[in-house]
Design a protein around this motif. Structure first.
Motif, PDB file in Angstrom:
ATOM      1  N   LEU A 240      43.059  21.285  27.186  1.00 40.62           N
ATOM      2  CA  LEU A 240      42.110  21.399  28.302  1.00 40.62           C
ATOM      3  C   LEU A 240      42.668  22.472  29.217  1.00 40.62           C
ATOM      4  N   LEU A 241      42.051  23.642  29.205  1.00 42.75           N
ATOM      5  CA  LEU A 241      42.634  24.792  29.899  1.00 42.75           C
ATOM      6  C   LEU A 241      41.896  25.070  31.207  1.00 42.75           C
ATOM      7  N   LEU A 242      42.594  24.856  32.311  1.00 38.23           N
ATOM      8  CA  LEU A 242      42.093  25.233  33.634  1.00 38.23           C
ATOM      9  C   LEU A 242      42.611  26.623  33.962  1.00 38.23           C
ATOM     10  N   GLY A 243      41.768  27.458  34.567  1.00 38.60           N
ATOM     11  CA  GLY A 243      42.164  28.819  34.873  1.00 38.60           C
ATOM     12  C   GLY A 243      41.721  29.260  36.240  1.00 38.60           C
ATOM     13  N   THR A 244      42.378  30.276  36.744  1.00 42.45           N
ATOM     14  CA  THR A 244      41.976  30.933  37.986  1.00 42.45           C
ATOM     15  C   THR A 244      42.421  32.380  37.881  1.00 42.45           C
ATOM     16  N   GLY A 245      42.233  33.153  38.919  1.00 38.80           N
ATOM     17  CA  GLY A 245      42.647  34.546  38.880  1.00 38.80           C
ATOM     18  C   GLY A 245      42.407  35.236  40.208  1.00 38.80           C
ATOM     19  N   HIS A 246      43.167  36.291  40.426  1.00 37.68           N
ATOM     20  CA  HIS A 246      42.999  37.099  41.639  1.00 37.68           C
ATOM     21  C   HIS A 246      43.814  38.379  41.479  1.00 37.68           C
ATOM     22  N   GLN A 247      43.515  39.341  42.354  1.00 30.17           N
ATOM     23  CA  GLN A 247      44.309  40.560  42.375  1.00 30.17           C
ATOM     24  C   GLN A 247      45.736  40.241  42.833  1.00 30.17           C
TER      25      GLN A 247
ATOM     26  N   ILE B 266      43.763  31.748  49.381  1.00 26.16           N
ATOM     27  CA  ILE B 266      43.756  32.146  47.973  1.00 26.16           C
ATOM     28  C   ILE B 266      44.908  31.482  47.232  1.00 26.16           C
ATOM     29  N   TRP B 267      46.076  31.419  47.847  1.00 25.55           N
ATOM     30  CA  TRP B 267      47.237  30.789  47.226  1.00 25.55           C
ATOM     31  C   TRP B 267      46.924  29.353  46.805  1.00 25.55           C
ATOM     32  N   VAL B 268      46.089  28.686  47.598  1.00 27.87           N
ATOM     33  CA  VAL B 268      45.787  27.283  47.299  1.00 27.87           C
ATOM     34  C   VAL B 268      45.134  27.132  45.927  1.00 27.87           C
TER      35      VAL B 268
ATOM     36  N   LEU C 220      44.956  34.457  35.707  1.00 26.49           N
ATOM     37  CA  LEU C 220      44.726  35.841  35.310  1.00 26.49           C
ATOM     38  C   LEU C 220      45.044  36.765  36.477  1.00 26.49           C
ATOM     39  N   ILE C 221      46.007  37.637  36.274  1.00 22.59           N
ATOM     40  CA  ILE C 221      46.387  38.620  37.287  1.00 22.59           C
ATOM     41  C   ILE C 221      45.449  39.813  37.135  1.00 22.59           C
TER      42      ILE C 221
ATOM     43  N   ILE D 225      38.484  28.417  38.334  1.00 25.78           N
ATOM     44  CA  ILE D 225      38.512  28.113  39.771  1.00 25.78           C
ATOM     45  C   ILE D 225      38.392  29.412  40.544  1.00 25.78           C
ATOM     46  N   HIS D 226      37.330  29.528  41.308  1.00 28.94           N
ATOM     47  CA  HIS D 226      37.064  30.706  42.128  1.00 28.94           C
ATOM     48  C   HIS D 226      37.436  30.454  43.587  1.00 28.94           C
ATOM     49  N   GLY D 227      37.564  31.560  44.328  1.00 33.90           N
ATOM     50  CA  GLY D 227      37.538  31.509  45.776  1.00 33.90           C
ATOM     51  C   GLY D 227      36.110  31.732  46.254  1.00 33.90           C
ATOM     52  N   ILE D 228      35.950  31.954  47.556  1.00 33.52           N
ATOM     53  CA  ILE D 228      34.609  32.119  48.128  1.00 33.52           C
ATOM     54  C   ILE D 228      33.854  33.285  47.476  1.00 33.52           C
ATOM     55  N   GLY D 229      34.508  34.459  47.379  1.00 28.11           N
ATOM     56  CA  GLY D 229      33.815  35.626  46.848  1.00 28.11           C
ATOM     57  C   GLY D 229      33.345  35.420  45.424  1.00 28.11           C
ATOM     58  N   GLY D 230      34.255  34.963  44.559  1.00 28.47           N
ATOM     59  CA  GLY D 230      33.880  34.731  43.175  1.00 28.47           C
ATOM     60  C   GLY D 230      32.843  33.636  43.030  1.00 28.47           C
ATOM     61  N   GLY D 231      32.969  32.591  43.874  1.00 26.64           N
ATOM     62  CA  GLY D 231      31.994  31.513  43.822  1.00 26.64           C
ATOM     63  C   GLY D 231      30.594  31.988  44.144  1.00 26.64           C
ATOM     64  N   ARG D 232      30.489  33.034  44.949  1.00 24.79           N
ATOM     65  CA  ARG D 232      29.175  33.585  45.275  1.00 24.79           C
ATOM     66  C   ARG D 232      28.665  34.506  44.178  1.00 24.79           C
ATOM     67  N   TYR D 233      29.503  35.462  43.761  1.00 23.51           N
ATOM     68  CA  TYR D 233      28.976  36.442  42.805  1.00 23.51           C
ATOM     69  C   TYR D 233      28.737  35.837  41.435  1.00 23.51           C
ATOM     70  N   ASP D 234      29.436  34.731  41.095  1.00 17.41           N
ATOM     71  CA  ASP D 234      29.233  34.188  39.757  1.00 17.41           C
ATOM     72  C   ASP D 234      27.898  33.475  39.605  1.00 17.41           C
ATOM     73  N   ARG D 235      27.126  33.340  40.677  1.00 13.22           N
ATOM     74  CA  ARG D 235      25.725  32.931  40.506  1.00 13.22           C
ATOM     75  C   ARG D 235      24.991  33.984  39.670  1.00 13.22           C
TER      76      ARG D 235
END
Length: 528
Positions: A90-97, A105-107, A125-126, A358-368
């Motif tokens: 069961l692979l959970l993932g996140t990513g950021h610059q 973002i660290w959270v 993902l870096i 797992i997204h932050g605010i920006g990704g959570g919006r654009y991934d619509r």
């Protein structure tokens, strides 16, 4: 209802906003449900029979994971981090610059680590494929007033991907540390600088890991052991599974671009977005070439990647970089330095690589918009994703009296304007004027016998008397105005002290772990 290439789109409401108080953390859906959501995503995606790049999705997902995780183990160990061992059923993932990110973002990394099922690993993902002009840290300092300084650590350029920016050399890191130290020395608050005491001891890793590796290693050194792996996008794209995904889009670039642009138009219409740059710019389409959702990295720069339909050529800007492949396993295609853009990266991460992203605010919006593209282009119901963010201020002494004091002073100034007599003694040269004013007020209050002209005359005379009496309280007006000016300066201070954008370098990881507690609300749900 807005429409795109695949028909009507049911756009969800966006119900996650950045917290304005500290400490505070929010997630949609509730973070305690994420492992259940991941299991549901896994079951649904593994049941899909659709092929991507000539391979059934379930097989592509197994392949992608088998290829990416060993790369992530090797990369994480190369940073000097003890790579966790475990499976990724069961692979959970996140990513950021890889930047000097703030706790909001660290959270994401830390809640991911907390929710990884026992005996398994998560994946970060870096996003080193993004371009950056400059990497800086915002630092508070005090010179009689609170201010923020921007201290540079590394420089790139508007088309320079992070993957080519070198790691800070030893003397550059020392210079960065010394500059931050000078600013923080003006603060003289050990509690506020406790996180920096740890971070400033960091020794950057070997230069071959670049800026992305240096900042990732720094973050991991502050976190301590956590059950997740790091993998740069520049490494992920080497996997045959990613190449198969990219191949599916490049071979059908025209249809993808039409769907992409239609979905963005529908997104903008529904959410009232007026700029064509949000959430992403449209892809260019003309008779000679079609823009794709990929970059091409060459000469230390990244270029938009185009397909020339007639010649079946790939173009990086105006440079011919090879043919559109006939097979995803062609050697020339496997070696091409192609990088995904944001929509393409999260589509691959969510549909192919992970079970929950797992997204932050920006990704959570654009991934619509990504959802709409995935549904229309691949014919797949997009998996759910999670969104989380937080606000954590540095531990400055809170100033909670500003709003109440500002209201009091504004009421005082209104009173001094309209009722100056309330601030004057019973005796003095003004006494006759005050008596006249109140006689007029009583006259207005008592009788309906006054004509309209008499009432207007009485009201006008009261205003004149107030103006005359205001001269007697001018010193009090000036004092109140000065108090408001001082309050404005205090308000400017709070824009520094109550600022959520300070980098993780200055925060104790224990404080960010406490934000994870808030996200999970101490729910007992864990495990696969």
């Amino acid at each position: 209802m807005a429409h795109a290439a695949g028909g009507p789109i049911a756009w969800p409401a966006f119900d996650l906003e950045i917290p304005t108080t500290s400490p505070a953390a929010v997630a949609v859906p509730h973070a305690a449900t994420w492992t259940t959501l991941a299991r549901e995503n896994r079951a649904a995606l593994n049941a899909v029979t659709t092929e991507i790049g000539g391979m059934p999705l379930a097989e592509l997902r197994r392949t992608a994971r088998a290829e990416a995780l060993p790369l992530a183990v090797a990369y994480t160990r190369g940073l000097g981090v003890a790579a966790p061992s475990g499976t990724a059923d069961l692979l959970l993932g996140t990513g950021h610059q890889p930047l000097l990110v703030h706790p909001g973002i660290w959270v994401k990394y830390l809640v991911l680590a907390r929710l990884v099922p026992p005996g398994q690993v998560g994946l970060n993902l870096i996003v080193d494929s993004d371009a950056v002009d400059e990497v800086t840290a915002e630092v508070p300092y005090h010179d009689g007033q609170w201010r923020r300084a921007r201290v540079p650590l590394a420089r790139g350029g508007p088309s320079t991907p992070i993957e080519v920016i070198p790691a800070p050399r030893a003397h550059e890191w020392r210079q960065f540390v010394e500059t931050v130290d000078r600013h923080l020395a003006t603060v003289a608050d050990g509690a506020m600088t406790a996180g920096w005491v740890r971070a400033r001891q960091f020794i950057p890793p070997a230069s071959e890991h670049g800026l992305a590796g240096a900042l990732s290693s720094l973050r991991r050194s502050l976190e301590g052991p956590r059950p997740y792996l790091d993998l740069p996008v520049s490494h992920l794209v080497r996997t045959p599974a990613f190449r198969r995904f990219a191949f599916a889009i490049l071979r059908d670039a025209g249809r993808f671009a039409v769907i992409h642009n239609a979905c963005l138009d529908a997104y903008r219409e529904h959410y009232g977005v007026r700029t064509s740059a949000q959430p992403f710019p449209d892809l260019d389409i003309d008779d000679h070439r079609i823009e794709t959702p990929f970059w091409y990295v060459a000469g230390g720069q990244r270029w938009p990647l185009f397909v020339e339909p007639l010649g079946r050529r790939l173009m990086a800007g105006d440079r011919d970089v090879g043919p559109v492949p006939d097979d995803p396993e062609e050697a020339s295609f496997a070696d091409a330095p192609i990088r995904p853009r944001a929509l393409t990266l999260t589509a691959f991460a969510r549909v192919v690589l992970t079970d929950l992203f797992i997204h932050g605010i920006g990704g959570g919006r654009y991934d619509r918009a990504t959802d709409a593209v995935v549904r229309a282009f691949f014919g797949i119901a997009p998996p759910a994703y999670a969104t989380a963010t937080a606000t954590l201020f540095l531990p400055f002494e809170a100033d909670s009296t500003i709003d109440a004091e500002r209201q009091r002073l504004h009421r005082l100034l209104l009173d001094l304007q309209h009722n100056p007599d309330r601030f004057l003694g019973a005796d003095g040269a003004h006494r006759a004027l005050v008596e006249e004013k109140w006689a007029l007020i009583r006259r207005l209050e008592q009788g309906d016998h006054l004509t309209r002209r008499e009432r207007r005359a009485a009201t006008q005379r009261i205003r004149e008397l107030n103006t005359i009496l205001q001269v007697e309280v001018a010193d009090k007006v000036v004092a109140a105005q000065r108090s408001l000016a001082r309050l404005d300066r205090r308000q400017a201070d709070t824009e520094v002290t109550a600022y959520r954008g300070y980098p993780f370098l200055f925060h104790r990881v224990e404080a960010v772990d406490a934000l994870v507690d808030l996200l999970l609300d101490m729910s007992p749900e864990r495990g696969a």
